[in-house]
Design a protein around this motif. Structure first.
Motif, PDB file in Angstrom:
ATOM      1  N   ASN A  85       0.801  -1.227   0.000  1.00  0.00           N
ATOM      2  CA  ASN A  85       0.000   0.000   0.000  1.00  0.00           C
ATOM      3  C   ASN A  85       0.832   1.275   0.000  1.00  0.00           C
ATOM      4  OD1 ASN A  85      -2.293  -1.588   0.131  1.00  0.00           O
ATOM      5  ND2 ASN A  85      -2.371  -1.524   2.360  1.00  0.00           N
ATOM      6  N   GLU A  86       2.151   1.150  -0.117  1.00  0.00           N
ATOM      7  CA  GLU A  86       3.021   2.323   0.001  1.00  0.00           C
ATOM      8  C   GLU A  86       2.677   3.426  -0.994  1.00  0.00           C
ATOM      9  OE1 GLU A  86       7.025   0.845  -0.212  1.00  0.00           O
ATOM     10  OE2 GLU A  86       6.953   0.093   1.844  1.00  0.00           O
ATOM     11  N   VAL A  87       2.493   3.093  -2.249  1.00  0.00           N
ATOM     12  CA  VAL A  87       2.204   4.115  -3.260  1.00  0.00           C
ATOM     13  C   VAL A  87       0.865   4.779  -2.966  1.00  0.00           C
ATOM     14  CG1 VAL A  87       1.730   4.515  -5.707  1.00  0.00           C
ATOM     15  CG2 VAL A  87       3.665   3.095  -5.024  1.00  0.00           C
ATOM     16  N   GLU A  88      -0.140   4.006  -2.612  1.00  0.00           N
ATOM     17  CA  GLU A  88      -1.462   4.574  -2.312  1.00  0.00           C
ATOM     18  C   GLU A  88      -1.384   5.539  -1.130  1.00  0.00           C
ATOM     19  OE1 GLU A  88      -5.334   5.545  -2.807  1.00  0.00           O
ATOM     20  OE2 GLU A  88      -4.076   4.396  -4.159  1.00  0.00           O
ATOM     21  N   ILE A  89      -0.631   5.187  -0.108  1.00  0.00           N
ATOM     22  CA  ILE A  89      -0.469   6.080   1.048  1.00  0.00           C
ATOM     23  C   ILE A  89       0.246   7.352   0.620  1.00  0.00           C
ATOM     24  CG2 ILE A  89       0.721   6.371   3.261  1.00  0.00           C
ATOM     25  CD1 ILE A  89       0.086   3.376   3.787  1.00  0.00           C
ATOM     26  N   ARG A  90       1.339   7.230  -0.129  1.00  0.00           N
ATOM     27  CA  ARG A  90       2.091   8.424  -0.556  1.00  0.00           C
ATOM     28  C   ARG A  90       1.240   9.345  -1.424  1.00  0.00           C
ATOM     29  NH1 ARG A  90       6.632   4.734  -0.826  1.00  0.00           N
ATOM     30  NH2 ARG A  90       6.267   4.392  -3.033  1.00  0.00           N
ATOM     31  N   ARG A  91       0.299   8.786  -2.170  1.00  0.00           N
ATOM     32  CA  ARG A  91      -0.587   9.615  -2.995  1.00  0.00           C
ATOM     33  C   ARG A  91      -1.576  10.400  -2.149  1.00  0.00           C
ATOM     34  NH1 ARG A  91      -1.769   5.243  -7.770  1.00  0.00           N
ATOM     35  NH2 ARG A  91       0.091   5.722  -8.981  1.00  0.00           N
ATOM     36  N   GLU A 113      12.068  13.449 -11.856  1.00  0.00           N
ATOM     37  CA  GLU A 113      11.903  12.066 -12.307  1.00  0.00           C
ATOM     38  C   GLU A 113      11.946  11.095 -11.125  1.00  0.00           C
ATOM     39  OE1 GLU A 113      14.816  11.192 -15.310  1.00  0.00           O
ATOM     40  OE2 GLU A 113      14.104  12.829 -16.595  1.00  0.00           O
ATOM     41  N   TYR A 114      12.866  11.332 -10.202  1.00  0.00           N
ATOM     42  CA  TYR A 114      12.991  10.465  -9.033  1.00  0.00           C
ATOM     43  C   TYR A 114      11.687  10.462  -8.225  1.00  0.00           C
ATOM     44  CZ  TYR A 114      14.198   8.775  -4.430  1.00  0.00           C
ATOM     45  OH  TYR A 114      14.196   8.087  -3.248  1.00  0.00           O
ATOM     46  N   PHE A 115      11.184  11.668  -7.904  1.00  0.00           N
ATOM     47  CA  PHE A 115       9.985  11.745  -7.071  1.00  0.00           C
ATOM     48  C   PHE A 115       8.739  11.302  -7.826  1.00  0.00           C
ATOM     49  CE2 PHE A 115      12.913  14.258  -4.536  1.00  0.00           C
ATOM     50  CZ  PHE A 115      12.707  13.670  -3.295  1.00  0.00           C
ATOM     51  N   ALA A 116       8.678  11.519  -9.125  1.00  0.00           N
ATOM     52  CA  ALA A 116       7.557  11.008  -9.919  1.00  0.00           C
ATOM     53  C   ALA A 116       7.546   9.484  -9.861  1.00  0.00           C
ATOM     54  CB  ALA A 116       7.657  11.496 -11.363  1.00  0.00           C
ATOM     55  N   LEU A 118       8.758   7.677  -7.367  1.00  0.00           N
ATOM     56  CA  LEU A 118       8.392   7.307  -6.002  1.00  0.00           C
ATOM     57  C   LEU A 118       6.882   7.257  -5.841  1.00  0.00           C
ATOM     58  CD1 LEU A 118       9.561   6.773  -3.132  1.00  0.00           C
ATOM     59  CD2 LEU A 118       9.354   9.227  -2.736  1.00  0.00           C
ATOM     60  N   TYR A 119       6.196   8.182  -6.515  1.00  0.00           N
ATOM     61  CA  TYR A 119       4.737   8.242  -6.434  1.00  0.00           C
ATOM     62  C   TYR A 119       4.067   7.509  -7.596  1.00  0.00           C
ATOM     63  CZ  TYR A 119       5.113  11.527  -2.618  1.00  0.00           C
ATOM     64  OH  TYR A 119       5.386  12.099  -1.413  1.00  0.00           O
ATOM     65  N   GLU A 120       4.865   6.865  -8.433  1.00  0.00           N
ATOM     66  CA  GLU A 120       4.369   6.150  -9.609  1.00  0.00           C
ATOM     67  C   GLU A 120       3.423   7.015 -10.430  1.00  0.00           C
ATOM     68  OE1 GLU A 120       2.911   2.231  -8.705  1.00  0.00           O
ATOM     69  OE2 GLU A 120       4.821   1.620  -7.834  1.00  0.00           O
ATOM     70  N   ALA A 121       3.835   8.279 -10.635  1.00  0.00           N
ATOM     71  CA  ALA A 121       3.040   9.197 -11.456  1.00  0.00           C
ATOM     72  C   ALA A 121       3.020   8.681 -12.887  1.00  0.00           C
ATOM     73  CB  ALA A 121       3.642  10.594 -11.405  1.00  0.00           C
ATOM     74  N   PRO A 122       1.841   8.647 -13.501  1.00  0.00           N
ATOM     75  CA  PRO A 122       1.767   8.141 -14.875  1.00  0.00           C
ATOM     76  C   PRO A 122       2.397   9.119 -15.858  1.00  0.00           C
ATOM     77  CG  PRO A 122      -0.381   8.895 -14.136  1.00  0.00           C
ATOM     78  CD  PRO A 122       0.551   8.998 -12.962  1.00  0.00           C
ATOM     79  N   ASP A 123       3.317   8.637 -16.689  1.00  0.00           N
ATOM     80  CA  ASP A 123       3.948   9.390 -17.766  1.00  0.00           C
ATOM     81  C   ASP A 123       4.275  10.844 -17.410  1.00  0.00           C
ATOM     82  OD1 ASP A 123       5.049   9.584 -20.303  1.00  0.00           O
ATOM     83  OD2 ASP A 123       3.175  10.345 -21.157  1.00  0.00           O
ATOM     84  N   PRO A 124       5.227  11.069 -16.511  1.00  0.00           N
ATOM     85  CA  PRO A 124       5.524  12.431 -16.057  1.00  0.00           C
ATOM     86  C   PRO A 124       6.444  13.224 -16.976  1.00  0.00           C
ATOM     87  CG  PRO A 124       6.938  10.894 -14.923  1.00  0.00           C
ATOM     88  CD  PRO A 124       6.009  10.072 -15.794  1.00  0.00           C
ATOM     89  N   LYS A 125       6.980  12.622 -18.028  1.00  0.00           N
ATOM     90  CA  LYS A 125       7.999  13.271 -18.869  1.00  0.00           C
ATOM     91  C   LYS A 125       7.558  14.626 -19.419  1.00  0.00           C
ATOM     92  CE  LYS A 125      11.183  10.005 -18.905  1.00  0.00           C
ATOM     93  NZ  LYS A 125      12.470  10.159 -18.317  1.00  0.00           N
ATOM     94  N   ASP A 126       6.313  14.732 -19.905  1.00  0.00           N
ATOM     95  CA  ASP A 126       5.836  15.986 -20.476  1.00  0.00           C
ATOM     96  C   ASP A 126       5.774  17.082 -19.422  1.00  0.00           C
ATOM     97  OD1 ASP A 126       4.715  17.652 -22.590  1.00  0.00           O
ATOM     98  OD2 ASP A 126       2.831  17.490 -21.460  1.00  0.00           O
ATOM     99  N   ARG A 127       5.243  16.762 -18.241  1.00  0.00           N
ATOM    100  CA  ARG A 127       5.155  17.746 -17.162  1.00  0.00           C
ATOM    101  C   ARG A 127       6.540  18.160 -16.688  1.00  0.00           C
ATOM    102  NH1 ARG A 127       1.122  15.114 -13.032  1.00  0.00           N
ATOM    103  NH2 ARG A 127       1.742  16.889 -11.787  1.00  0.00           N
TER     104      ARG A 127
END
Length: 142
Positions: A85-91, A113-116, A118-127
């Motif tokens: 549940n780590e990712v869900e908690i961090r979100r 990129e590292y923190f994205a 960690l949070y498993e952000a979907p496709d963060p490259k554009d942002r």
């Protein structure tokens, strides 16, 4: 720069925002904290006070899923503290450590990129590309 104002995931209000029961963290012979128990209600302001070395930072890092507890249990924003549940908690939470969480040897884009990840952000490259207008290091910033 445009801020992303998407709503945070819904949190059930059926229980406390944080519930900790007999949480312990040991590392070898050292005990960082022992059988800590408390609850924080939704909307409450809660502080952790104590002398240097009392385990405050380790407790917060444990509840923020940055390190695993040795024993005990906790629920954060309705989600049980468990490796799966780590990712869900961090979100659902935010933690402000005593020092900024940037790595000075990484570029701004590398930090993002590292923190994205960690949070498993979907496709963060554009942002990240939009935020990283120039390739500065955090240590170079004023």
């Amino acid at each position: 720069m445009t801020l992303d104002r998407r709503a945070a995931p819904a949190v059930e209000n059926s229980g406390p925002a944080i519930a900790v029961h007999r949480l312990t963290k040991r590392s070898g012979e050292r005990t960082a904290f022992l059988e800590v128990s408390f609850e924080v209600g939704s909307g409450e302001v809660f502080g952790v006070l104590g002398p240097h070395g009392a385990g405050k930072t380790t407790t917060v890092r444990t509840l923020g899923t940055l390190i695993a507890p040795t024993s005990g249990s906790a629920t954060i924003a309705g989600v049980p503290l468990a490796p799966e549940n780590e990712v869900e908690i961090r979100r659902r939470i935010a933690i402000m450590p005593e020092s900024p969480g940037l790595y000075l040897r990484l570029t701004v884009a590398e930090n993002l990129e590292y923190f994205a990840g960690l949070y498993e952000a979907p496709d963060p490259k554009d942002r990240i590309g939009r935020a990283d207008e120039h390739d500065a290091h955090p240590g170079d910033l004023p």
